[in-house]
Design a protein around this motif. Structure first.
Motif, mmCIF file in Angstrom:
data_model
loop_
_atom_site.group_PDB
_atom_site.id
_atom_site.type_symbol
_atom_site.label_atom_id
_atom_site.label_comp_id
_atom_site.label_asym_id
_atom_site.label_seq_id
_atom_site.Cartn_x
_atom_site.Cartn_y
_atom_site.Cartn_z
ATOM 1 N N TYR A 244 62.251 26.613 -40.588
ATOM 2 C CA TYR A 244 62.072 26.805 -42.036
ATOM 3 C C TYR A 244 63.410 27.239 -42.625
ATOM 4 O O TYR A 244 64.065 28.153 -42.110
ATOM 5 C CB TYR A 244 61.023 27.891 -42.271
ATOM 6 N N PHE A 245 63.826 26.575 -43.699
ATOM 7 C CA PHE A 245 65.104 26.878 -44.344
ATOM 8 C C PHE A 245 64.909 26.943 -45.855
ATOM 9 O O PHE A 245 63.993 26.307 -46.403
ATOM 10 C CB PHE A 245 66.145 25.805 -44.013
ATOM 11 N N THR A 246 65.768 27.692 -46.524
ATOM 12 C CA THR A 246 65.685 27.803 -47.982
ATOM 13 C C THR A 246 67.051 27.551 -48.620
ATOM 14 O O THR A 246 68.098 27.726 -47.991
ATOM 15 C CB THR A 246 65.184 29.194 -48.413
ATOM 16 N N PHE A 247 66.992 27.139 -49.895
ATOM 17 C CA PHE A 247 68.186 26.937 -50.718
ATOM 18 C C PHE A 247 67.971 27.624 -52.067
ATOM 19 O O PHE A 247 66.837 27.745 -52.542
ATOM 20 C CB PHE A 247 68.431 25.444 -50.976
ATOM 21 N N GLY A 285 51.385 39.154 -49.335
ATOM 22 C CA GLY A 285 52.038 39.778 -48.196
ATOM 23 C C GLY A 285 52.045 38.946 -46.934
ATOM 24 O O GLY A 285 52.292 39.470 -45.839
ATOM 25 N N VAL A 286 51.789 37.647 -47.057
ATOM 26 C CA VAL A 286 51.811 36.770 -45.884
ATOM 27 C C VAL A 286 53.231 36.674 -45.336
ATOM 28 O O VAL A 286 53.451 36.677 -44.126
ATOM 29 C CB VAL A 286 51.267 35.370 -46.240
ATOM 30 N N VAL A 287 54.203 36.563 -46.240
ATOM 31 C CA VAL A 287 55.615 36.628 -45.853
ATOM 32 C C VAL A 287 56.251 37.807 -46.576
ATOM 33 O O VAL A 287 56.003 38.038 -47.758
ATOM 34 C CB VAL A 287 56.369 35.325 -46.186
ATOM 35 N N LYS A 288 57.056 38.556 -45.859
ATOM 36 C CA LYS A 288 57.663 39.766 -46.423
ATOM 37 C C LYS A 288 59.182 39.678 -46.496
ATOM 38 O O LYS A 288 59.823 40.513 -47.131
ATOM 39 C CB LYS A 288 57.258 40.981 -45.582
ATOM 40 N N GLU A 289 59.761 38.674 -45.840
ATOM 41 C CA GLU A 289 61.215 38.584 -45.762
ATOM 42 C C GLU A 289 61.727 37.325 -46.452
ATOM 43 O O GLU A 289 62.527 36.576 -45.903
ATOM 44 C CB GLU A 289 61.655 38.607 -44.296
ATOM 45 N N MET A 290 61.248 37.096 -47.675
ATOM 46 C CA MET A 290 61.670 35.924 -48.431
ATOM 47 C C MET A 290 62.664 36.357 -49.511
ATOM 48 O O MET A 290 62.309 37.109 -50.418
ATOM 49 C CB MET A 290 60.467 35.244 -49.084
ATOM 50 N N PRO A 291 63.919 35.909 -49.447
ATOM 51 C CA PRO A 291 64.908 36.289 -50.464
ATOM 52 C C PRO A 291 64.449 35.891 -51.865
ATOM 53 O O PRO A 291 63.816 34.848 -52.056
ATOM 54 C CB PRO A 291 66.156 35.505 -50.046
ATOM 55 N N ILE A 330 62.763 32.536 -39.960
ATOM 56 C CA ILE A 330 61.839 32.391 -38.832
ATOM 57 C C ILE A 330 60.450 32.900 -39.195
ATOM 58 O O ILE A 330 59.431 32.304 -38.821
ATOM 59 C CB ILE A 330 62.398 33.123 -37.596
ATOM 60 N N GLU A 331 60.383 34.002 -39.950
ATOM 61 C CA GLU A 331 59.077 34.538 -40.347
ATOM 62 C C GLU A 331 58.288 33.498 -41.142
ATOM 63 O O GLU A 331 57.087 33.291 -40.913
ATOM 64 C CB GLU A 331 59.254 35.797 -41.195
ATOM 65 N N ALA A 332 58.944 32.824 -42.080
ATOM 66 C CA ALA A 332 58.258 31.822 -42.901
ATOM 67 C C ALA A 332 57.773 30.651 -42.054
ATOM 68 O O ALA A 332 56.688 30.107 -42.294
ATOM 69 C CB ALA A 332 59.184 31.329 -44.009
ATOM 70 N N ALA A 333 58.567 30.255 -41.055
ATOM 71 C CA ALA A 333 58.130 29.177 -40.164
ATOM 72 C C ALA A 333 56.833 29.559 -39.468
ATOM 73 O O ALA A 333 55.863 28.786 -39.436
ATOM 74 C CB ALA A 333 59.220 28.872 -39.138
ATOM 75 N N VAL A 337 53.925 27.650 -41.645
ATOM 76 C CA VAL A 337 53.874 26.293 -41.096
ATOM 77 C C VAL A 337 53.220 26.286 -39.721
ATOM 78 O O VAL A 337 52.121 25.771 -39.530
ATOM 79 C CB VAL A 337 55.287 25.669 -41.012
ATOM 80 N N GLY A 338 53.887 26.853 -38.738
ATOM 81 C CA GLY A 338 53.377 26.855 -37.376
ATOM 82 C C GLY A 338 54.377 27.548 -36.478
ATOM 83 O O GLY A 338 55.454 27.951 -36.917
ATOM 84 N N PRO A 339 54.069 27.694 -35.200
ATOM 85 C CA PRO A 339 54.922 28.482 -34.308
ATOM 86 C C PRO A 339 56.270 27.823 -34.035
ATOM 87 O O PRO A 339 56.384 26.601 -34.003
ATOM 88 C CB PRO A 339 54.093 28.571 -33.026
ATOM 89 N N THR A 340 57.282 28.664 -33.846
ATOM 90 C CA THR A 340 58.578 28.144 -33.429
ATOM 91 C C THR A 340 58.517 27.655 -31.987
ATOM 92 O O THR A 340 59.375 26.876 -31.565
ATOM 93 C CB THR A 340 59.660 29.228 -33.564
#
Length: 501
Positions: A244-247, A285-291, A330-333, A337-340
């Motif tokens: 998972y990547f962000t821009f 609160g599903v993802v907590k480390e999203m910039p 990695i947390e968002a992935a 989405v699914g496991p790394t």
């Protein structure tokens, strides 16, 4: 919806004699004129504001049942539409008549030695994948609506899904179809034309012209697909892994270039969303480390039969993303989405197991976004990668003009980076009982489509009601040839009138 409209919808346009004839062919339990059932079939998921009632709903159990239904309808010049799963709008019975519910046509026949699966038209794509897993096989495109996606609709639209970056759309993997025509004839194309031989169903080009592709995007025009054959590949879930990547918003050009680069590297699946899509996951609160500046979101599914192959693909993805400035999350992935790396404990968790891909269930994005904002409307179109920025900013501009570019409406992009095109869906959340919401989303569609049609988009679930006749007329002489072909195959024009012609 007015009481007068509801009352008028109870009137039948098919005579009691025809209904009795259908019952004699299909059995009384497979023919319904019940108003509640007709109400449920009067709309689709994609276009819930368009309601047109069928006069009678029928449920065939064999391809020959479909042929007999069409023969009766053709003789009496009664409109017919076939419906698969959730509906993209083309299965709304615009002129009433007979609606064929294909979901009772659902047999699945697997030929593992030839790596072929033959399915009836209403077979659930999800169930087909589950059956194939018993043989460590899959059809490597996984539409997102789980059990609601059926084989014939996935072919006709033609549908995309997870795996489309490497394998294209569902129609690209189909090697033959069986079609029932209005005169009651059943025709097999491609590999299915070879079915009665000793070799059987194995190759799309058995001898002579190959007509399978003729039946994509027909939306029940010409005839009704009753069976399909697909090629499969070897598959185990532990061969999959996610990234998972962000821009940032100001990196739109770099984001588009990164996506196209991954397509050229033949990554298994690349998926694009924007921040509107992920906001409910942040709120809950599903993802907590999203910039906070993470605006564009790229989900990647890698497919490798060994850990070394998976690592090589992951390295390619990181190389591309580093080149264009994407940031890995990695947390968002894992959460979105699914496991790394797949493990048995993943499937035992509350998260939906692959290949449902977190769409359904309480913790899915589909439920989460609806829970936070309401019902959705969607557009769905293919275009070249070089127009990535222009199409995104066209959607953004129109959404701002009509007042829906905000958290109330979550006007997100949900896009599949397909092998041959960028397939984007724009979503707008709304309250279907709020006149102001209906006015806003209606204005959005009126303003969004003309430019996209003029530029040459190809549509998923095409109908002239929503995309305009221009979407067909752009084909020029081909559209005129299609009309001539329809006149030969369906001279009474009973097949889903008003959708393409």
């Amino acid at each position: 919806m007015s009481l007068k409209y509801l009352q008028s919808s109870r009137k039948l346009g098919v005579s009691p004699e025809i209904i009795e004839r259908l019952k004699s062919v299909l059995g009384e339990e497979n023919v319904s004129t019940d108003w509640t059932e007709r109400f449920m079939y009067a709309r689709s998921l994609a276009w819930p504001f368009l309601m047109k009632y069928p006069d009678v709903v029928v449920r065939p159990h064999t391809p020959m049942d479909v042929a007999q239904i069409l023969r009766i309808a053709n003789r009496e010049k009664i409109p017919v539409v076939a419906k698969g799963g959730i509906g993209e709008g083309a299965s709304v019975p615009l002129e009433g008549g007979i609606l064929i519910d294909l979901t009772t046509l659902n047999k699945i026949d697997i030929h593992p030695e030839d790596k072929v699966v033959v399915v009836e038209a209403g077979a659930s794509w999800h169930q087909m994948l589950a059956e194939l897993r018993k043989y460590d096989l899959t059809v490597p495109i996984w539409p997102t609506y789980e059990s609601a996606a059926v084989a014939s609709a996935a072919f006709v639209n033609p549908s995309h899904g997870y795996g489309s970056t490497r394998y294209g759309v569902v129609a690209d993997l189909c090697i033959g179809v069986e079609v029932a025509f209005p005169n009651g004839e059943l025709l097999r194309t491609g590999a299915l034309a070879n079915e009665e031989t000793e070799f059987g169903v194995f190759y799309r080009y058995p001898n002579g012209p190959e007509f399978t592709g003729l039946f994509t995007q027909i939306e029940s025009n010409f005839g009704v697909i009753t069976r399909l054959a697909f090629k499969t590949i070897d598959f185990k879930k532990e061969w999959l892994a996610c990234q998972y990547f962000t821009f940032r918003r100001d990196q739109i050009d770099e984001c588009g270039k990164a996506i196209f680069s991954l397509v050229r590297h033949e990554i298994f699946d690349v998926h694009f969303n924007d921040r509107w899509w992920v906001l409910p996951a942040i709120w809950e609160g599903v993802v907590k480390e999203m910039p906070e500046d993470a605006w564009f979101h790229i989900s990647i599914i890698n497919f490798g039969r060994t850990d070394a192959e998976l690592r090589a693909q992951e390295e390619i993805c990181r190389m591309v993303m580093n080149k264009y400035g994407g940031k890995e999350n990695i947390e968002a992935a894992e959460r979105l989405v699914g496991p790394t790396r797949w493990t048995p404990t993943y499937e035992k968790s509350n998260t939906e197991p692959w290949p449902a891909w977190n769409l359904v269930g309480h913790d899915s994005w589909g439920s989460r976004n609806t829970r936070n904002s309401g019902m959705w409307l969607t557009t769905s179109q293919h275009f070249p990668y070089r127009f990535f920025k222009e199409v995104y900013e066209h959607h953004e501009k129109i959404a701002k003009e009509v007042g829906i570019w905000n958290e109330r409406y979550l006007p997100w992009h949900d896009s599949f980076a397909c092998r041959d095109s960028f397939k984007t869906e724009t979503f707008v959340m709304y309250n279907p009982y709020d006149p102001e919401d209906l006015s806003k989303v209606g204005e959005y569609y009126i303003k969004f489509f003309p430019k996209i049609v003029k530029m040459g988009a190809s549509f998923h679930g095409l109908t002239i009601q929503f995309h305009g006749r221009e979407a067909m007329e752009k084909l020029g002489p081909l559209y005129e040839w299609m009309k001539k072909l329809r006149d030969q195959i369906d001279p009474n024009h009973i097949m889903n009138p008003g959708t393409l012609f």
